[in-house]
Motif scaffolding. Structure first.
Motif, PDB file in Angstrom:
ATOM      1  N   MET A  43       0.813  -1.212   0.000  1.00  0.00           N
ATOM      2  CA  MET A  43       0.000   0.000   0.000  1.00  0.00           C
ATOM      3  C   MET A  43       0.841   1.254   0.000  1.00  0.00           C
ATOM      4  O   MET A  43       0.322   2.340   0.099  1.00  0.00           O
ATOM      5  N   SER A  44       2.145   1.079  -0.085  1.00  0.00           N
ATOM      6  CA  SER A  44       2.936   2.267   0.179  1.00  0.00           C
ATOM      7  C   SER A  44       4.002   2.520  -0.860  1.00  0.00           C
ATOM      8  O   SER A  44       4.898   3.314  -0.624  1.00  0.00           O
ATOM      9  N   THR A  78      -9.501  -0.794   3.899  1.00  0.00           N
ATOM     10  CA  THR A  78      -8.310  -0.265   4.560  1.00  0.00           C
ATOM     11  C   THR A  78      -7.739   0.854   3.726  1.00  0.00           C
ATOM     12  O   THR A  78      -7.676   0.756   2.505  1.00  0.00           O
ATOM     13  N   ILE A  79      -7.308   1.918   4.386  1.00  0.00           N
ATOM     14  CA  ILE A  79      -6.667   3.029   3.671  1.00  0.00           C
ATOM     15  C   ILE A  79      -5.420   3.459   4.436  1.00  0.00           C
ATOM     16  O   ILE A  79      -5.391   3.421   5.660  1.00  0.00           O
ATOM     17  N   GLY A  80      -4.416   3.875   3.681  1.00  0.00           N
ATOM     18  CA  GLY A  80      -3.186   4.349   4.295  1.00  0.00           C
ATOM     19  C   GLY A  80      -2.135   3.275   4.330  1.00  0.00           C
ATOM     20  O   GLY A  80      -2.425   2.080   4.172  1.00  0.00           O
ATOM     21  N   SER A  81      -0.894   3.684   4.482  1.00  0.00           N
ATOM     22  CA  SER A  81       0.159   2.688   4.546  1.00  0.00           C
ATOM     23  C   SER A  81       1.013   2.841   5.793  1.00  0.00           C
ATOM     24  O   SER A  81       1.451   1.856   6.360  1.00  0.00           O
ATOM     25  N   SER A  82       1.231   4.046   6.243  1.00  0.00           N
ATOM     26  CA  SER A  82       2.020   4.224   7.462  1.00  0.00           C
ATOM     27  C   SER A  82       1.112   4.598   8.629  1.00  0.00           C
ATOM     28  O   SER A  82       1.272   4.096   9.728  1.00  0.00           O
ATOM     29  N   PHE A 118       8.434  13.037   8.591  1.00  0.00           N
ATOM     30  CA  PHE A 118       8.193  14.318   9.264  1.00  0.00           C
ATOM     31  C   PHE A 118       7.681  14.119  10.695  1.00  0.00           C
ATOM     32  O   PHE A 118       7.704  15.048  11.496  1.00  0.00           O
ATOM     33  N   ALA A 124      -2.612   3.973   8.900  1.00  0.00           N
ATOM     34  CA  ALA A 124      -3.665   3.309   8.123  1.00  0.00           C
ATOM     35  C   ALA A 124      -4.840   2.995   9.022  1.00  0.00           C
ATOM     36  O   ALA A 124      -4.698   2.895  10.231  1.00  0.00           O
ATOM     37  N   PHE A 125      -6.002   2.848   8.425  1.00  0.00           N
ATOM     38  CA  PHE A 125      -7.088   2.304   9.223  1.00  0.00           C
ATOM     39  C   PHE A 125      -7.983   1.400   8.384  1.00  0.00           C
ATOM     40  O   PHE A 125      -8.100   1.552   7.177  1.00  0.00           O
ATOM     41  N   GLY A 184       1.515   2.055  20.226  1.00  0.00           N
ATOM     42  CA  GLY A 184       2.128   1.481  19.027  1.00  0.00           C
ATOM     43  C   GLY A 184       1.351   0.278  18.524  1.00  0.00           C
ATOM     44  O   GLY A 184       1.569  -0.180  17.409  1.00  0.00           O
ATOM     45  N   ASP A 224      -3.806   1.357  12.402  1.00  0.00           N
ATOM     46  CA  ASP A 224      -2.481   0.751  12.528  1.00  0.00           C
ATOM     47  C   ASP A 224      -1.442   1.776  12.094  1.00  0.00           C
ATOM     48  O   ASP A 224      -1.610   2.431  11.062  1.00  0.00           O
ATOM     49  N   TYR A 241       9.635   0.965  22.104  1.00  0.00           N
ATOM     50  CA  TYR A 241       8.473   1.804  22.408  1.00  0.00           C
ATOM     51  C   TYR A 241       8.730   2.767  23.574  1.00  0.00           C
ATOM     52  O   TYR A 241       7.774   3.339  24.103  1.00  0.00           O
ATOM     53  N   LYS A 271       8.279   7.728  14.803  1.00  0.00           N
ATOM     54  CA  LYS A 271       7.487   6.551  15.165  1.00  0.00           C
ATOM     55  C   LYS A 271       7.166   6.525  16.658  1.00  0.00           C
ATOM     56  O   LYS A 271       6.203   5.901  17.090  1.00  0.00           O
ATOM     57  N   ARG A 316       5.186   8.700   6.435  1.00  0.00           N
ATOM     58  CA  ARG A 316       5.946   8.155   5.307  1.00  0.00           C
ATOM     59  C   ARG A 316       7.147   9.024   4.973  1.00  0.00           C
ATOM     60  O   ARG A 316       8.204   8.503   4.602  1.00  0.00           O
ATOM     61  N   GLY A 317       6.964  10.329   5.050  1.00  0.00           N
ATOM     62  CA  GLY A 317       8.038  11.241   4.672  1.00  0.00           C
ATOM     63  C   GLY A 317       9.051  11.484   5.777  1.00  0.00           C
ATOM     64  O   GLY A 317      10.021  12.223   5.574  1.00  0.00           O
ATOM     65  N   LYS A 332      12.818  18.366  -0.627  1.00  0.00           N
ATOM     66  CA  LYS A 332      12.577  16.959  -0.245  1.00  0.00           C
ATOM     67  C   LYS A 332      13.822  16.108  -0.447  1.00  0.00           C
ATOM     68  O   LYS A 332      14.131  15.253   0.372  1.00  0.00           O
ATOM     69  N   LYS A 374      15.224   8.932   5.215  1.00  0.00           N
ATOM     70  CA  LYS A 374      14.790   8.903   3.816  1.00  0.00           C
ATOM     71  C   LYS A 374      15.795   9.603   2.897  1.00  0.00           C
ATOM     72  O   LYS A 374      15.848   9.325   1.706  1.00  0.00           O
ATOM     73  N   SER A 394       2.650  -2.981   4.214  1.00  0.00           N
ATOM     74  CA  SER A 394       3.452  -2.539   5.345  1.00  0.00           C
ATOM     75  C   SER A 394       2.687  -2.497   6.638  1.00  0.00           C
ATOM     76  O   SER A 394       3.152  -1.906   7.584  1.00  0.00           O
ATOM     77  N   LEU A 395       1.514  -3.072   6.717  1.00  0.00           N
ATOM     78  CA  LEU A 395       0.771  -2.991   7.963  1.00  0.00           C
ATOM     79  C   LEU A 395       1.119  -4.209   8.810  1.00  0.00           C
ATOM     80  O   LEU A 395       0.779  -5.331   8.448  1.00  0.00           O
ATOM     81  N   ASN A 416       0.017  -5.476  11.445  1.00  0.00           N
ATOM     82  CA  ASN A 416      -1.043  -6.241  12.083  1.00  0.00           C
ATOM     83  C   ASN A 416      -2.057  -6.792  11.092  1.00  0.00           C
ATOM     84  O   ASN A 416      -3.133  -7.241  11.496  1.00  0.00           O
ATOM     85  N   PHE A 444     -12.921   2.275   0.130  1.00  0.00           N
ATOM     86  CA  PHE A 444     -11.700   2.930  -0.345  1.00  0.00           C
ATOM     87  C   PHE A 444     -11.292   2.459  -1.734  1.00  0.00           C
ATOM     88  O   PHE A 444     -10.335   2.961  -2.310  1.00  0.00           O
TER      89      PHE A 444
END
Lengths: 371, 371, 371, 371
Positions: free
Chosen positions: A1-2, B6-10, B363, B12-13, B79, B29, C116, B366, B360-361, A115, D366, C2-3, C5, A231
């Motif tokens: 997904m990324s 599911t949407i998003g990669s870093s 910014f 995500a939900f 986490g 997640d 964590y 974690k 992801r970038g 970037k 990155k 990349s998820l 879980n 989605f």
């Protein structure tokens, strides 16, 4: 997904290459086994996007000859990843270094500098160049062949607005649009408007300026229920794909922004049964999509392209080394509008998304029967 | 890349639940460890979307109390995946069975019937109900808290058009919009126009009809270079997310469709240096995005909502059991326009996408430092 | 991709919950529409994994009653995400805080503290607890029901080694193993060896120690060609899933490590045609997998479990606050071996992976026909 | 999550090409910007895997010269996808057609014929050939350079067992292993055992037979906490990657299968503080991984390779056109064992997985700083 350079999940492709690097290419994964595909199938589509075709495009002279590097054997796809490339040749990179200090308005220069700490390949715009869409077209050629072979779909885009000049595509039948859209340089099915669009482009190019426009795309023959929920709605997947095309700044499906001004009783599409027993809608304000799924009516969406960023006029910028305001003239060979060459790119991305959803939904098998 | 819920990669939900099922929920997640989050942080946002709030919304009475089922310990994210749910209570399902035979115009009924062979949960629209956006709002509350805590972003949406009535948001400062947008039922920063919008809604509801509109969203404070190339451009990721909201039919960034009518010399945003040494643009036709990346200017996009499909007026449909044309009246408690309640949903999805791109970038780290 | 879980792409699930939190749950996405599934189908599997079942397991007393929160309507899956939870009840968390300073050998305490910054939920091991595998079992119950209903597969695991005591499963027919594997506490098809295994467990538990072992799993009835190439080989997908089970440290397919000592002429499985016209192999050193794809023979793999990390004996550790070496006794109610309770977990993960590959390969349709 | 030819999420690669097609290649996505990389960096690794190197490998003569097609500019990675290819030259395809009718034991022929309806590229094994691992090695060279440059990791694999002949690597220091592992044809750090392994290979090749073996891999210097929970544990991610290498049938971490025979008191690794203040374990039965995360100790895993399937001896098969049993001799130039050439492939895949987890965990930025 990324992975930012990969799109799709069942029919997916990964793109690579830069405007002034060695090549531009894609690797398609998930194309069903047994699709007949030839260099010529792909080349035909590439030629529609090729630079230097006409007075309304850039004069960069690239042959853009596709090479199939993998995944095709005995004239058919094998189920293995399909790598397709075109090699760059007519490259003039000397002009670009100065944009590392003086970013061009409307281009990715400034955010890319920040970037990537000035380490991205800036020549010809690098990865941010419209040239990467040649890869999209190659992937789209395979996707479209798949959809035509298996579901008899028709996927076609056409210019409906350019520099403020509009046509109403509802004046033409789908067959007329399909037949005529590539018959003029601006890819507008309305030949009278097309001529005025062309004249306007030539005029503005002469002034060192550029134009934007709107491309409509229609897909005929979608099976009812194609699309996935939430989605992965048709709108979600198509918009994600379309906004990856440089210069796109808007998209709308069916009645779109105009529909937001209608009442429910006006915008809802009444159902009825057609003569051949199909469930149809009397209008198509939904653009063929309800709840993210195809209702079997034509899928219709329109894409807004901003005017090309590269113009010959002097523009205001900042000298990043001194922080002082400065002015800038962008030299080089540029498209006075990206719209005509974007038409086959829109078709390609629409084809890739629909192929992906068709496989995900089980509408296209993983292995095609031999004829 | 292929999970439709599911949407998003870093960041995500995954969402679940149906309009008339047990609950609506999400599992987030990728949220960084150490974010302080409380029930109340989420509830505040849910309350903005809650049904039955005002005269301009549905009268379905749901408490929509969030429960945090996992992923938060000692008031902080751990986490681990964060499961958030609300329980359904005020459910009246008896009305919906008939739509299995007579699909409602403008709803997902017909393609869903075909796709799922009538086995989907049709009660209250099931998964195609706007109620699933309560899950989006819960995820968005966490994302927004993250972005405010770490990058001091401001994310705010507001109605700019409803039933054809428009306001020009540039009349107001960002601070005014932030402060006033939730001060009236239609979530329009322009109180005079808001009153007229409200009156129009009440009028059309009285006629059994519904209205659409346009919501603008602005994000302030994005770091330059946020966004990923090609298929993960800010536009690609936001549009994918926004089109998952029921009733959305169009999106545009910056000057959008209007920009397609400008010349390059008009639409390109000139650079200059601001007093505090920042590189800024004098206009913001790009909506803060160049090459898919943030240029540090406000991110601005507008979303077109069609008029709500559920109207009290009689509509034409087809009886699927006989194939005969028939008419249909949709009973129940419905929103005369989805726009006001969609405002916090847009904010939520914008927050989720920006949080994803921010992680992801690189910014946002974690693991957040404890204060 | 990349998820952390979420597992699977066509039949996927996302897990959440902690050992001593509110609940443990999963959200399944991609299960075909129309599968008949009941609480009892899932409960039957959960009961096989439940703590406190016998003398050889932990005495923690949990009911582990499944609740279906979404995705099932009228006794069938709807195509929407299926959320399944069990609620935690018998939680004793007071003991765990000290492990934040003195990490338990063999547990995740130390790397989790570092990763964590001590903000993870450490109670009962939190996300690193074997309790999260209750979620795997719920997902697996749905997957297995799907595979049995559509492809008539048989998926069964059984203990073949425990504390160094071994049985040779080839002494038993598949039918005997299927029938007898849950007939004793250690889930070994060989009742004589099972009794010795059980005695050994009781003996070592008495000494405050723990044991490891090996579980074999067999899947009968796989269609030839199931599996995907390269990174989605059956071995790749199963191993990824199996190593997500706490305490797993090795896996082998077919002749595995022993096969590495054979010659090609010994290890290659000769083809022949069976009486019913099927292509079979005379031996099954490949474990039913060639080139990552099923050859139609039984899929066979073995999983090595380390001895349970929680033991009553005093162990050496470090006091992280002082940096001094110290000793530690782990109190609480623990499994003297995880092997017996891991048997249904192995079956569950094998079922989920095979279901995923079956849908990806087109062997199972997206919508099941009603009976 | 579903592209079978792509692995990784933050440092990912997509592979393409066939044994007897035009080329073998990869596209790497996610490599940080600013990594210095040259053709030679990659070539050095490719040369370790190159066919025809020694008496113990196939005599196919390929130059395997890498070409960097994209993503590198001025000697550094740009953040754009990196396409790397080698061109096939010494191809002899005439022999393979007959395997479409008479599948080779131990090869993918039979399931591939069924899966792809005989339309896959069967020449030289096509996508199922070990030749695709040349792509893995190219990707791994970039990953390893990244890990060495940023985290000073050491990643090294070595043969520990071949044809039943074993060495005990604990007899050698890590430095000795690193230095000596490529000093003999079998890549065994124990030169005495290496000579016997080589003699055995030559002997069995003479008899037309083949051998298997076990390769151990060690990674030194992992930061504590590297790895992600549950389905992205270090073991899950490494095993998925390793099982994509043809001929792999088993993997174990740390004490692995032998550890399953130990007691908890024996297998748990006691903590202590080292002289330099690091937390270390006195033994390393965990192979450096607890709860799927690195505990900072050496990551150690062993991979079991089956004996090469292509042998010169006559084997039993089935004539698919008649259904009759038949016999088969596999001609051509084959490796009498894949183990020596697999050593750099194991290093490559370990590097790719660790790079992916390092970026996901925020251990590698990155954008790398320029020296």
């Amino acid at each position: 997904m990324s992975l930012p350079n990969t799109i799709g999940s069942s029919f997916a492709f990964t793109c690579f290459g830069e405007s002034h690097g060695r090549c531009v290419g894609v690797v398609i994964d998930g194309c069903p086994t047994g699709l007949e595909i030839s260099d010529q199938d792909i080349q035909t589509k590439l030629d529609l996007r090729k630079p230097g075709q006409s007075i309304v495009t850039t004069q960069r002279a690239e042959q853009d000859r596709v090479e199939i590097l993998s995944g095709v054997f005995n004239g058919r796809t094998t189920g293995a990843p399909i790598c397709l490339v075109i090699w760059n040749s007519d490259v003039r990179s000397s002009d670009y270094e100065k944009f590392l200090n003086t970013p061009r308005p409307g281009h990715a220069d400034y955010p890319a500098i920040v970037k990537y700490s000035r380490m991205n390949d800036y020549r010809g715009g690098g990865r941010f160049s419209g040239r990467i869409t040649a890869g999209f077209v190659m992937a789209g050629a395979v996707a479209e062949k798949l959809l035509v072979s298996t579901l008899s779909l028709k996927i076609f885009a056409y210019t409906v607005e350019l520099g403020g000049l509009k046509t109403d595509p509802s004046k033409f039948s789908f067959e007329e649009i399909i037949r005529s859209r590539y018959s003029n340089e601006v890819r507008c099915p309305d030949s009278a408007v097309a001529q005025r669009m062309k004249d306007l482009i030539v005029e503005e190019r002469g002034k060192g300026d550029s134009l934007g426009g709107v491309v409509e795309c229609t897909v005929l023959g979608l099976p009812v229920g194609l699309g996935e929920p939430v989605f992965s709605s048709i709108e979600s997947e198509i918009s994600k794909a379309i906004f990856s095309i440089p210069a796109v700044k808007g998209i709308e499906f069916g009645s779109g922004f105009a529909g937001a001004r209608l009442k429910g009783s006006e915008n809802n599409d009444a159902y009825s049964q057609s003569e051949n027993g199909q469930i149809v809608t009397k209008t198509n304000n939904s653009g063929g999509i309800l709840g993210g799924l195809s209702n079997g009516m034509p899928l219709v969406f329109r894409t807004a392209f901003k005017p090309a960023s590269s113009i010959a006029k002097s523009q205001e910028s900042v000298d990043l080394s001194t922080g002082k305001d400065t002015s800038l003239v962008v030299p080089g060979r540029h498209d006075p509008t990206v719209v005509p060459r974007a038409v086959p790119v829109i078709e390609a991305m629409a084809s890739c998304v629909v192929a992906d959803l068709a496989i995900r939904g089980g509408f296209v098998p993983k292995v095609l029967k031999r004829n």
